[in-house]
Design a protein around this motif. Structure first.
Motif, PDB file in Angstrom:
ATOM      1  N   ALA A 131     -15.387  12.413   7.028  1.00  0.00           N
ATOM      2  CA  ALA A 131     -14.071  12.102   6.464  1.00  0.00           C
ATOM      3  C   ALA A 131     -13.393  13.347   5.892  1.00  0.00           C
ATOM      4  O   ALA A 131     -12.177  13.387   5.759  1.00  0.00           O
ATOM      5  CB  ALA A 131     -14.211  11.038   5.375  1.00  0.00           C
ATOM      6  N   LEU A 132     -14.192  14.372   5.585  1.00  0.00           N
ATOM      7  CA  LEU A 132     -13.672  15.619   5.022  1.00  0.00           C
ATOM      8  C   LEU A 132     -13.603  16.744   6.055  1.00  0.00           C
ATOM      9  O   LEU A 132     -13.229  17.868   5.728  1.00  0.00           O
ATOM     10  CB  LEU A 132     -14.544  16.055   3.845  1.00  0.00           C
ATOM     11  CG  LEU A 132     -14.664  15.049   2.701  1.00  0.00           C
ATOM     12  CD1 LEU A 132     -15.640  15.546   1.661  1.00  0.00           C
ATOM     13  CD2 LEU A 132     -13.300  14.750   2.090  1.00  0.00           C
ATOM     14  N   GLY A 133     -13.999  16.442   7.306  1.00  0.00           N
ATOM     15  CA  GLY A 133     -13.947  17.449   8.363  1.00  0.00           C
ATOM     16  C   GLY A 133     -15.213  18.269   8.517  1.00  0.00           C
ATOM     17  O   GLY A 133     -15.238  19.248   9.261  1.00  0.00           O
ATOM     18  N   TYR A 134     -16.295  17.871   7.829  1.00  0.00           N
ATOM     19  CA  TYR A 134     -17.565  18.586   7.929  1.00  0.00           C
ATOM     20  C   TYR A 134     -18.475  17.876   8.930  1.00  0.00           C
ATOM     21  O   TYR A 134     -18.414  16.650   9.077  1.00  0.00           O
ATOM     22  CB  TYR A 134     -18.255  18.664   6.568  1.00  0.00           C
ATOM     23  CG  TYR A 134     -17.402  19.323   5.502  1.00  0.00           C
ATOM     24  CD1 TYR A 134     -17.064  20.668   5.586  1.00  0.00           C
ATOM     25  CD2 TYR A 134     -16.922  18.589   4.423  1.00  0.00           C
ATOM     26  CE1 TYR A 134     -16.273  21.273   4.619  1.00  0.00           C
ATOM     27  CE2 TYR A 134     -16.131  19.189   3.444  1.00  0.00           C
ATOM     28  CZ  TYR A 134     -15.819  20.523   3.551  1.00  0.00           C
ATOM     29  OH  TYR A 134     -15.036  21.120   2.590  1.00  0.00           O
ATOM     30  N   VAL A 135     -19.320  18.637   9.607  1.00  0.00           N
ATOM     31  CA  VAL A 135     -20.192  18.100  10.645  1.00  0.00           C
ATOM     32  C   VAL A 135     -21.604  18.669  10.485  1.00  0.00           C
ATOM     33  O   VAL A 135     -21.813  19.652   9.768  1.00  0.00           O
ATOM     34  CB  VAL A 135     -19.666  18.454  12.053  1.00  0.00           C
ATOM     35  CG1 VAL A 135     -18.299  17.836  12.297  1.00  0.00           C
ATOM     36  CG2 VAL A 135     -19.622  19.963  12.261  1.00  0.00           C
ATOM     37  N   ARG A 136     -22.533  18.068  11.225  1.00  0.00           N
ATOM     38  CA  ARG A 136     -23.871  18.659  11.318  1.00  0.00           C
ATOM     39  C   ARG A 136     -23.753  19.982  12.066  1.00  0.00           C
ATOM     40  O   ARG A 136     -23.158  20.034  13.146  1.00  0.00           O
ATOM     41  CB  ARG A 136     -24.809  17.774  12.128  1.00  0.00           C
ATOM     42  CG  ARG A 136     -25.249  16.529  11.440  1.00  0.00           C
ATOM     43  CD  ARG A 136     -26.321  15.853  12.282  1.00  0.00           C
ATOM     44  NE  ARG A 136     -26.579  14.505  11.815  1.00  0.00           N
ATOM     45  CZ  ARG A 136     -27.650  13.804  12.155  1.00  0.00           C
ATOM     46  NH1 ARG A 136     -28.552  14.337  12.965  1.00  0.00           N
ATOM     47  NH2 ARG A 136     -27.821  12.587  11.691  1.00  0.00           N
ATOM     48  N   VAL A 137     -24.327  21.020  11.509  1.00  0.00           N
ATOM     49  CA  VAL A 137     -24.321  22.310  12.200  1.00  0.00           C
ATOM     50  C   VAL A 137     -25.717  22.687  12.671  1.00  0.00           C
ATOM     51  O   VAL A 137     -25.869  23.599  13.472  1.00  0.00           O
ATOM     52  CB  VAL A 137     -23.692  23.436  11.343  1.00  0.00           C
ATOM     53  CG1 VAL A 137     -22.204  23.160  11.121  1.00  0.00           C
ATOM     54  CG2 VAL A 137     -24.421  23.622  10.026  1.00  0.00           C
ATOM     55  N   TRP A 138     -26.738  22.012  12.185  1.00  0.00           N
ATOM     56  CA  TRP A 138     -28.102  22.139  12.706  1.00  0.00           C
ATOM     57  C   TRP A 138     -28.921  20.937  12.248  1.00  0.00           C
ATOM     58  O   TRP A 138     -28.584  20.281  11.273  1.00  0.00           O
ATOM     59  CB  TRP A 138     -28.777  23.455  12.302  1.00  0.00           C
ATOM     60  CG  TRP A 138     -28.925  23.687  10.821  1.00  0.00           C
ATOM     61  CD1 TRP A 138     -28.081  24.397  10.018  1.00  0.00           C
ATOM     62  CD2 TRP A 138     -29.963  23.210   9.973  1.00  0.00           C
ATOM     63  NE1 TRP A 138     -28.536  24.384   8.716  1.00  0.00           N
ATOM     64  CE2 TRP A 138     -29.700  23.673   8.666  1.00  0.00           C
ATOM     65  CE3 TRP A 138     -31.102  22.439  10.181  1.00  0.00           C
ATOM     66  CZ2 TRP A 138     -30.519  23.388   7.584  1.00  0.00           C
ATOM     67  CZ3 TRP A 138     -31.919  22.158   9.092  1.00  0.00           C
ATOM     68  CH2 TRP A 138     -31.624  22.634   7.817  1.00  0.00           C
ATOM     69  N   THR A 139     -29.969  20.660  13.008  1.00  0.00           N
ATOM     70  CA  THR A 139     -30.871  19.548  12.707  1.00  0.00           C
ATOM     71  C   THR A 139     -32.274  19.939  13.125  1.00  0.00           C
ATOM     72  O   THR A 139     -32.466  20.549  14.177  1.00  0.00           O
ATOM     73  CB  THR A 139     -30.462  18.284  13.511  1.00  0.00           C
ATOM     74  OG1 THR A 139     -29.112  17.953  13.213  1.00  0.00           O
ATOM     75  CG2 THR A 139     -31.354  17.107  13.194  1.00  0.00           C
ATOM     76  N   ASP A 140     -33.251  19.601  12.302  1.00  0.00           N
ATOM     77  CA  ASP A 140     -34.645  19.675  12.741  1.00  0.00           C
ATOM     78  C   ASP A 140     -35.354  18.417  12.240  1.00  0.00           C
ATOM     79  O   ASP A 140     -34.707  17.514  11.717  1.00  0.00           O
ATOM     80  CB  ASP A 140     -35.328  20.988  12.347  1.00  0.00           C
ATOM     81  CG  ASP A 140     -35.563  21.159  10.860  1.00  0.00           C
ATOM     82  OD1 ASP A 140     -35.688  20.153  10.124  1.00  0.00           O
ATOM     83  OD2 ASP A 140     -35.639  22.315  10.415  1.00  0.00           O
ATOM     84  N   SER A 141     -36.641  18.338  12.378  1.00  0.00           N
ATOM     85  CA  SER A 141     -37.351  17.095  12.068  1.00  0.00           C
ATOM     86  C   SER A 141     -37.402  16.770  10.579  1.00  0.00           C
ATOM     87  O   SER A 141     -37.683  15.632  10.213  1.00  0.00           O
ATOM     88  CB  SER A 141     -38.770  17.156  12.630  1.00  0.00           C
ATOM     89  OG  SER A 141     -39.492  18.211  12.005  1.00  0.00           O
ATOM     90  N   SER A 142     -37.122  17.746   9.719  1.00  0.00           N
ATOM     91  CA  SER A 142     -37.227  17.481   8.290  1.00  0.00           C
ATOM     92  C   SER A 142     -35.979  17.844   7.491  1.00  0.00           C
ATOM     93  O   SER A 142     -35.980  17.744   6.263  1.00  0.00           O
ATOM     94  CB  SER A 142     -38.428  18.224   7.706  1.00  0.00           C
ATOM     95  OG  SER A 142     -38.242  19.613   7.828  1.00  0.00           O
ATOM     96  N   ALA A 143     -34.915  18.255   8.175  1.00  0.00           N
ATOM     97  CA  ALA A 143     -33.711  18.657   7.451  1.00  0.00           C
ATOM     98  C   ALA A 143     -32.491  18.657   8.370  1.00  0.00           C
ATOM     99  O   ALA A 143     -32.618  18.723   9.591  1.00  0.00           O
ATOM    100  CB  ALA A 143     -33.903  20.045   6.845  1.00  0.00           C
ATOM    101  N   ILE A 144     -31.316  18.604   7.747  1.00  0.00           N
ATOM    102  CA  ILE A 144     -30.042  18.647   8.475  1.00  0.00           C
ATOM    103  C   ILE A 144     -29.084  19.501   7.661  1.00  0.00           C
ATOM    104  O   ILE A 144     -28.985  19.344   6.436  1.00  0.00           O
ATOM    105  CB  ILE A 144     -29.453  17.231   8.652  1.00  0.00           C
ATOM    106  CG1 ILE A 144     -30.413  16.358   9.467  1.00  0.00           C
ATOM    107  CG2 ILE A 144     -28.069  17.283   9.302  1.00  0.00           C
ATOM    108  CD1 ILE A 144     -30.071  14.879   9.471  1.00  0.00           C
ATOM    109  N   GLY A 145     -28.370  20.396   8.348  1.00  0.00           N
ATOM    110  CA  GLY A 145     -27.374  21.227   7.690  1.00  0.00           C
ATOM    111  C   GLY A 145     -25.973  20.787   8.061  1.00  0.00           C
ATOM    112  O   GLY A 145     -25.700  20.427   9.209  1.00  0.00           O
TER     113      GLY A 145
END
Length: 126
Positions: free
Chosen positions: A25-39
Protein backbone atom coordinates in the motif's frame (compact mmCIF):
# COMPACT_ATOMS: atom_id res chain seq x y z
CA UNK A 1 21.25 7.61 9.33
CA UNK A 2 19.69 4.15 9.25
CA UNK A 3 20.70 1.62 6.64
CA UNK A 4 18.06 -0.97 7.53
CA UNK A 5 16.22 -2.50 10.46
CA UNK A 6 15.28 -6.12 11.22
CA UNK A 7 12.30 -7.41 13.17
CA UNK A 8 12.12 -10.88 14.69
CA UNK A 9 8.95 -12.81 13.84
CA UNK A 10 7.61 -16.13 15.05
CA UNK A 11 5.81 -17.19 11.86
CA UNK A 12 7.51 -16.08 8.66
CA UNK A 13 4.59 -16.91 6.36
CA UNK A 14 2.05 -15.05 8.52
CA UNK A 15 4.35 -12.05 8.82
CA UNK A 16 5.13 -12.13 5.10
CA UNK A 17 1.42 -11.97 4.26
CA UNK A 18 1.02 -9.06 6.67
CA UNK A 19 4.02 -7.05 5.43
CA UNK A 20 3.43 -7.89 1.75
CA UNK A 21 -0.04 -6.31 2.01
CA UNK A 22 0.69 -3.42 4.36
CA UNK A 23 3.89 -2.33 2.63
CA UNK A 24 2.47 -2.76 -0.89
CA UNK A 25 0.00 0.00 0.00
CA UNK A 26 3.04 2.27 0.49
CA UNK A 27 4.86 1.18 -2.69
CA UNK A 28 7.36 -1.14 -0.98
CA UNK A 29 8.00 -4.70 -2.20
CA UNK A 30 10.01 -7.78 -1.34
CA UNK A 31 13.54 -7.22 -2.58
CA UNK A 32 14.92 -10.58 -1.40
CA UNK A 33 13.68 -13.77 0.23
CA UNK A 34 15.32 -16.80 1.77
CA UNK A 35 14.05 -19.62 3.98
CA UNK A 36 14.32 -17.65 7.21
CA UNK A 37 13.96 -13.99 6.26
CA UNK A 38 12.48 -11.48 3.80
CA UNK A 39 13.74 -8.02 2.91
CA UNK A 40 11.52 -5.13 1.85
CA UNK A 41 12.33 -1.87 0.11
CA UNK A 42 11.62 0.16 -2.98
CA UNK A 43 11.41 -1.76 -6.28
CA UNK A 44 14.91 -2.26 -7.68
CA UNK A 45 16.58 -1.18 -4.45
CA UNK A 46 18.01 -2.77 -1.36
CA UNK A 47 16.16 -3.72 1.78
CA UNK A 48 15.27 -1.16 4.42
CA UNK A 49 13.28 -3.62 6.52
CA UNK A 50 13.92 -7.31 7.05
CA UNK A 51 11.68 -9.73 8.91
CA UNK A 52 13.64 -12.66 10.33
CA UNK A 53 12.34 -15.90 11.76
CA UNK A 54 13.08 -16.09 15.48
CA UNK A 55 10.93 -18.93 16.78
CA UNK A 56 12.50 -18.87 20.23
CA UNK A 57 12.64 -15.62 22.11
CA UNK A 58 11.00 -13.38 19.51
CA UNK A 59 9.79 -10.52 21.66
CA UNK A 60 8.87 -7.11 20.24
CA UNK A 61 10.54 -4.05 21.73
CA UNK A 62 8.66 -2.55 24.64
CA UNK A 63 6.64 0.62 24.93
CA UNK A 64 8.21 3.64 23.33
CA UNK A 65 9.52 1.83 20.24
CA UNK A 66 7.73 1.98 16.93
CA UNK A 67 8.73 1.92 13.30
CA UNK A 68 7.34 4.56 10.93
CA UNK A 69 7.15 4.01 7.17
CA UNK A 70 7.08 6.95 4.77
CA UNK A 71 3.91 7.23 2.71
CA UNK A 72 3.48 9.12 -0.55
CA UNK A 73 -0.05 10.32 0.19
CA UNK A 74 -2.84 10.34 2.73
CA UNK A 75 -4.64 7.75 0.63
CA UNK A 76 -1.59 5.48 0.95
CA UNK A 77 -1.67 5.88 4.74
CA UNK A 78 -5.33 4.83 4.80
CA UNK A 79 -4.65 1.90 2.45
CA UNK A 80 -1.76 0.76 4.69
CA UNK A 81 -4.09 0.77 7.70
CA UNK A 82 -6.84 -1.18 5.91
CA UNK A 83 -4.39 -3.74 4.49
CA UNK A 84 -2.65 -4.25 7.82
CA UNK A 85 -5.94 -4.86 9.64
CA UNK A 86 -7.12 -7.25 6.92
CA UNK A 87 -3.95 -9.32 7.43
CA UNK A 88 -4.21 -9.71 11.19
CA UNK A 89 -2.81 -6.42 12.44
CA UNK A 90 -4.35 -4.76 15.46
CA UNK A 91 -5.62 -1.19 15.23
CA UNK A 92 -3.51 1.28 17.17
CA UNK A 93 -4.87 4.50 15.62
CA UNK A 94 -6.86 4.99 12.42
CA UNK A 95 -5.61 7.16 9.56
CA UNK A 96 -5.93 10.82 10.38
CA UNK A 97 -4.24 14.06 11.27
CA UNK A 98 -2.13 14.09 14.41
CA UNK A 99 -1.91 17.82 15.26
CA UNK A 100 0.11 17.03 18.37
CA UNK A 101 2.96 16.05 15.99
CA UNK A 102 2.50 18.96 13.58
CA UNK A 103 -0.16 20.62 11.44
CA UNK A 104 0.33 18.27 8.45
CA UNK A 105 1.24 15.02 10.24
CA UNK A 106 -1.13 12.39 8.82
CA UNK A 107 -0.60 8.85 10.11
CA UNK A 108 -2.08 5.47 10.91
CA UNK A 109 -0.84 3.09 13.57
CA UNK A 110 -1.08 -0.70 13.82
CA UNK A 111 0.47 -3.53 15.77
CA UNK A 112 1.75 -6.40 13.62
CA UNK A 113 0.96 -10.07 14.39
CA UNK A 114 4.11 -10.32 16.56
CA UNK A 115 3.39 -7.18 18.56
CA UNK A 116 5.64 -4.68 16.75
CA UNK A 117 4.17 -1.17 16.70
CA UNK A 118 4.30 0.27 13.18
CA UNK A 119 3.06 3.42 11.51
CA UNK A 120 2.60 4.91 8.06
CA UNK A 121 3.01 8.68 7.84
CA UNK A 122 3.11 11.61 5.49
CA UNK A 123 3.99 15.02 6.89
CA UNK A 124 3.25 17.44 4.07
CA UNK A 125 0.54 19.99 3.36
CA UNK A 126 -2.31 18.81 1.17
Amino acid sequence: MLHHISLGVTDLQRSAAFYDAALAALGYVRVWTDSSAIGYGLPGGGDKLAIKLRKEGAVPPGPGFHLAFAASSRDAVAAFHRAALAQGGRDNGAAGLRPEYGPHYYAAFVVDPDGHAIEAVINEPV
